[in-house]
Write a protein that holds these residues in place. Structure first.
Motif, PDB file in Angstrom:
ATOM      1  N   PHE A 132       0.817  -1.213   0.000  1.00 13.49           N
ATOM      2  CA  PHE A 132       0.000   0.000   0.000  1.00 13.49           C
ATOM      3  C   PHE A 132       0.855   1.270   0.000  1.00 13.49           C
ATOM      4  O   PHE A 132       0.520   2.246  -0.668  1.00 13.49           O
ATOM      5  CB  PHE A 132      -0.969  -0.009   1.183  1.00 13.49           C
ATOM      6  CG  PHE A 132      -2.146  -0.909   0.975  1.00 13.49           C
ATOM      7  CD1 PHE A 132      -3.231  -0.510   0.214  1.00 13.49           C
ATOM      8  CD2 PHE A 132      -2.166  -2.192   1.522  1.00 13.49           C
ATOM      9  CE1 PHE A 132      -4.316  -1.346  -0.012  1.00 13.49           C
ATOM     10  CE2 PHE A 132      -3.237  -3.046   1.305  1.00 13.49           C
ATOM     11  CZ  PHE A 132      -4.322  -2.617   0.541  1.00 13.49           C
ATOM     12  N   ALA A 133       1.964   1.260   0.716  1.00 15.46           N
ATOM     13  CA  ALA A 133       2.825   2.444   0.758  1.00 15.46           C
ATOM     14  C   ALA A 133       3.308   2.823  -0.640  1.00 15.46           C
ATOM     15  O   ALA A 133       3.425   4.010  -0.976  1.00 15.46           O
ATOM     16  CB  ALA A 133       4.015   2.193   1.685  1.00 15.46           C
ATOM     17  N   GLY A 134       3.551   1.817  -1.469  1.00 17.42           N
ATOM     18  CA  GLY A 134       4.042   2.062  -2.827  1.00 17.42           C
ATOM     19  C   GLY A 134       3.009   2.677  -3.759  1.00 17.42           C
ATOM     20  O   GLY A 134       3.355   3.127  -4.867  1.00 17.42           O
ATOM     21  N   MET A 135       1.744   2.706  -3.332  1.00 15.93           N
ATOM     22  CA  MET A 135       0.698   3.270  -4.179  1.00 15.93           C
ATOM     23  C   MET A 135       0.745   4.798  -4.220  1.00 15.93           C
ATOM     24  O   MET A 135       0.125   5.417  -5.082  1.00 15.93           O
ATOM     25  CB  MET A 135      -0.678   2.807  -3.685  1.00 15.93           C
ATOM     26  CG  MET A 135      -0.936   1.321  -3.904  1.00 15.93           C
ATOM     27  SD  MET A 135      -2.487   0.745  -3.126  1.00 15.93           S
ATOM     28  CE  MET A 135      -3.687   1.654  -4.090  1.00 15.93           C
ATOM     29  N   GLU A 136       1.484   5.411  -3.307  1.00 16.02           N
ATOM     30  CA  GLU A 136       1.560   6.867  -3.267  1.00 16.02           C
ATOM     31  C   GLU A 136       2.081   7.413  -4.604  1.00 16.02           C
ATOM     32  O   GLU A 136       3.080   6.943  -5.140  1.00 16.02           O
ATOM     33  CB  GLU A 136       2.475   7.335  -2.133  1.00 16.02           C
ATOM     34  CG  GLU A 136       2.513   8.846  -1.968  1.00 16.02           C
ATOM     35  CD  GLU A 136       3.247   9.290  -0.709  1.00 16.02           C
ATOM     36  OE1 GLU A 136       3.578  10.488  -0.626  1.00 16.02           O
ATOM     37  OE2 GLU A 136       3.478   8.444   0.188  1.00 16.02           O
ATOM     38  N   GLY A 137       1.356   8.405  -5.143  1.00 14.62           N
ATOM     39  CA  GLY A 137       1.739   9.020  -6.405  1.00 14.62           C
ATOM     40  C   GLY A 137       1.250   8.272  -7.639  1.00 14.62           C
ATOM     41  O   GLY A 137       1.472   8.728  -8.765  1.00 14.62           O
ATOM     42  N   LYS A 138       0.588   7.159  -7.460  1.00  9.75           N
ATOM     43  CA  LYS A 138       0.105   6.361  -8.593  1.00  9.75           C
ATOM     44  C   LYS A 138      -1.345   6.712  -8.939  1.00  9.75           C
ATOM     45  O   LYS A 138      -2.061   7.348  -8.172  1.00  9.75           O
ATOM     46  CB  LYS A 138       0.211   4.867  -8.272  1.00  9.75           C
ATOM     47  CG  LYS A 138       1.628   4.397  -7.910  1.00  9.75           C
ATOM     48  CD  LYS A 138       2.601   4.635  -9.034  1.00  9.75           C
ATOM     49  CE  LYS A 138       3.976   4.083  -8.690  1.00  9.75           C
ATOM     50  NZ  LYS A 138       4.974   4.339  -9.756  1.00  9.75           N
ATOM     51  N   THR A 139      -1.758   6.279 -10.124  1.00 10.33           N
ATOM     52  CA  THR A 139      -3.120   6.505 -10.600  1.00 10.33           C
ATOM     53  C   THR A 139      -3.929   5.221 -10.432  1.00 10.33           C
ATOM     54  O   THR A 139      -3.580   4.176 -10.997  1.00 10.33           O
ATOM     55  CB  THR A 139      -3.133   6.938 -12.079  1.00 10.33           C
ATOM     56  OG1 THR A 139      -2.393   8.154 -12.212  1.00 10.33           O
ATOM     57  CG2 THR A 139      -4.568   7.173 -12.563  1.00 10.33           C
ATOM     58  N   ILE A 140      -5.010   5.333  -9.675  1.00 12.42           N
ATOM     59  CA  ILE A 140      -5.803   4.158  -9.307  1.00 12.42           C
ATOM     60  C   ILE A 140      -7.245   4.314  -9.786  1.00 12.42           C
ATOM     61  O   ILE A 140      -7.844   5.399  -9.677  1.00 12.42           O
ATOM     62  CB  ILE A 140      -5.809   3.953  -7.769  1.00 12.42           C
ATOM     63  CG1 ILE A 140      -4.380   3.946  -7.215  1.00 12.42           C
ATOM     64  CG2 ILE A 140      -6.555   2.670  -7.392  1.00 12.42           C
ATOM     65  CD1 ILE A 140      -3.511   2.832  -7.733  1.00 12.42           C
ATOM     66  N   LEU A 141      -7.790   3.237 -10.314  1.00 11.74           N
ATOM     67  CA  LEU A 141      -9.201   3.199 -10.715  1.00 11.74           C
ATOM     68  C   LEU A 141     -10.009   2.535  -9.607  1.00 11.74           C
ATOM     69  O   LEU A 141      -9.753   1.379  -9.253  1.00 11.74           O
ATOM     70  CB  LEU A 141      -9.347   2.419 -12.017  1.00 11.74           C
ATOM     71  CG  LEU A 141     -10.766   2.060 -12.478  1.00 11.74           C
ATOM     72  CD1 LEU A 141     -11.605   3.306 -12.650  1.00 11.74           C
ATOM     73  CD2 LEU A 141     -10.713   1.272 -13.775  1.00 11.74           C
ATOM     74  N   LEU A 142     -10.978   3.277  -9.074  1.00  8.85           N
ATOM     75  CA  LEU A 142     -11.850   2.725  -8.022  1.00  8.85           C
ATOM     76  C   LEU A 142     -13.202   2.286  -8.559  1.00  8.85           C
ATOM     77  O   LEU A 142     -13.892   1.484  -7.937  1.00  8.85           O
ATOM     78  CB  LEU A 142     -12.075   3.774  -6.920  1.00  8.85           C
ATOM     79  CG  LEU A 142     -10.898   4.116  -6.010  1.00  8.85           C
ATOM     80  CD1 LEU A 142     -11.312   5.191  -5.004  1.00  8.85           C
ATOM     81  CD2 LEU A 142     -10.401   2.887  -5.269  1.00  8.85           C
ATOM     82  N   GLY A 143     -13.616   2.834  -9.690  1.00 10.48           N
ATOM     83  CA  GLY A 143     -14.971   2.581 -10.159  1.00 10.48           C
ATOM     84  C   GLY A 143     -15.940   3.524  -9.479  1.00 10.48           C
ATOM     85  O   GLY A 143     -15.550   4.422  -8.732  1.00 10.48           O
ATOM     86  N   LYS A 144     -17.230   3.316  -9.734  1.00 15.56           N
ATOM     87  CA  LYS A 144     -18.235   4.233  -9.192  1.00 15.56           C
ATOM     88  C   LYS A 144     -19.446   3.457  -8.678  1.00 15.56           C
ATOM     89  O   LYS A 144     -19.921   2.527  -9.317  1.00 15.56           O
ATOM     90  CB  LYS A 144     -18.704   5.224 -10.266  1.00 15.56           C
ATOM     91  CG  LYS A 144     -17.582   6.079 -10.846  1.00 15.56           C
ATOM     92  CD  LYS A 144     -18.080   6.902 -12.026  1.00 15.56           C
ATOM     93  CE  LYS A 144     -16.941   7.688 -12.665  1.00 15.56           C
ATOM     94  NZ  LYS A 144     -17.396   8.409 -13.871  1.00 15.56           N
ATOM     95  N   GLY A 145     -19.932   3.870  -7.516  1.00 15.88           N
ATOM     96  CA  GLY A 145     -21.211   3.377  -7.012  1.00 15.88           C
ATOM     97  C   GLY A 145     -21.261   1.917  -6.629  1.00 15.88           C
ATOM     98  O   GLY A 145     -22.343   1.353  -6.497  1.00 15.88           O
TER      99      GLY A 145
END
Length: 315
Positions: A132-145
């Motif tokens: 999780f720490a490595g996710m900093e500065g990255k582009t993440i897709l969460l989706g919607k709803g």
């Protein structure tokens, strides 16, 4: 002789089990979803496993809350799926059920667990992210709803990443394509495992599904779940993640024999279902612990015969 034959035939008919040619409605999820597909597979398994004596009709649903609410107007043939937590809220008249209580909610009883909604934090190999720490500065897709989107956003906050990642404005259905073309570094999805979009991503681009520590799992307040090594291409170790248990329920209005046959057939046909849909491999006796509240007496009869683990609260 004809009279004797006729009398014998009448006796056979009279002795036929009460559950013969029973019709059941199974309300699951939106058509096209994995949980709707599971409902179809359960229906096929019931027909095959009982030689057509139990016929299940699958109904589309707009969600688990609706499934629980419909208990108020349904009869003995109603089976529905929902997380156990929602049943508890309905029986207590809390949250989305506040002011909508009904005595029928107290009659809800469990039949069997189905594949859990399982969280996947999927990062491309190219991103180099393995925690999780490595996710900093990255582009993440969460989706919607979706559950996965809201849960994913919650975890980013819990693990110190709020405001430190870029949330992509892309539909979850386009996650694999976006990952392949480098538009995103990773995506979050929740569903039964193995998840089809994770299988596709792992096979086509190479991914790392982030594993959680036991401390992180505890922070989420969700149920711990382990995805075994080898589930996805390139996955050499177990993945520890969280899940939202899902269970098939009915009410005390259902006859004990019907509940018994539904439950017995489900477990006996599960291996065959897993041959065509791997998500059934994630269902085993260990998921029985996720059933909060009482199990239907007919289902209890099968579990006792088969030696399943049960708690006092379930009986």
């Amino acid at each position: 002789m004809k009279l004797v034959s006729a009398a014998f035939a009448a006796l056979v008919i009279a002795a036929a089990p009460a559950w013969a040619e029973t019709r059941v409605t199974y309300k699951s999820a939106k058509s096209g979803s994995s949980y709707y597909q599971m409902g179809v597979q359960v229906a096929e398994a019931m027909k095959a496993g009982t030689d057509g004596q139990i016929i299940v009709t699958v109904e589309e649903s707009q969600g688990s809350v609706q499934n629980v609410m419909e208990v108020r107007a349904r009869g003995a043939d109603y089976v529905f799926t929902t997380p156990p937590a929602l049943v508890g809220l309905a029986q207590a008249g809390k949250a989305m059920f506040e002011g909508k209580g009904d005595p029928k909610f107290d009659e809800i009883r469990a039949l069997f667990p189905i594949p859990s909604l399982t969280m996947h934090f999927v990062m491309s190999d190219a991103s180099g992210v393995t925690d999780f720490a490595g996710m900093e500065g990255k582009t993440i897709l969460l989706g919607k709803g979706s559950f996965g989107a809201s849960e994913g956003e919650k975890y980013l906050g819990l693990f110190g990443l709020e405001g430190k990642v870029t949330i992509a404005d892309v539909e979850l259905s386009n996650a694999v394509a976006a990952l392949k073309n480098g538009q995103i570094d990773g995506f979050v999805t929740a569903g039964s495992w193995p998840a089809p979009n994770v299988i596709e991503a792992a096979a086509s681009t190479g991914v790392h599904v982030i594993s959680m520590s036991d401390e992180q799992v505890a922070e989420t307040g969700r149920t711990r779940l382990v995805i075994p090594a080898g589930t996805y291409a390139g996955q050499d170790t177990d993945i520890v993640t969280t899940s939202l248990p899902v269970v098939a329920y009915t009410t005390t209005a259902m006859e004990d024999e019907t509940a018994y046959q539904l439950t017995k057939t489900y477990w006996e046909e599960k291996a065959r279902m897993a041959d065509s849909a791997p998500w059934w491999k994630g269902v085993d006796q260990g998921l029985m612990a996720n059933i909060a509240g009482k199990i239907h007496p007919g289902a209890l009869r099968y579990y006792r015969e088969a030696g399943f683990p049960l708690t006092d609260a379930q009986m």
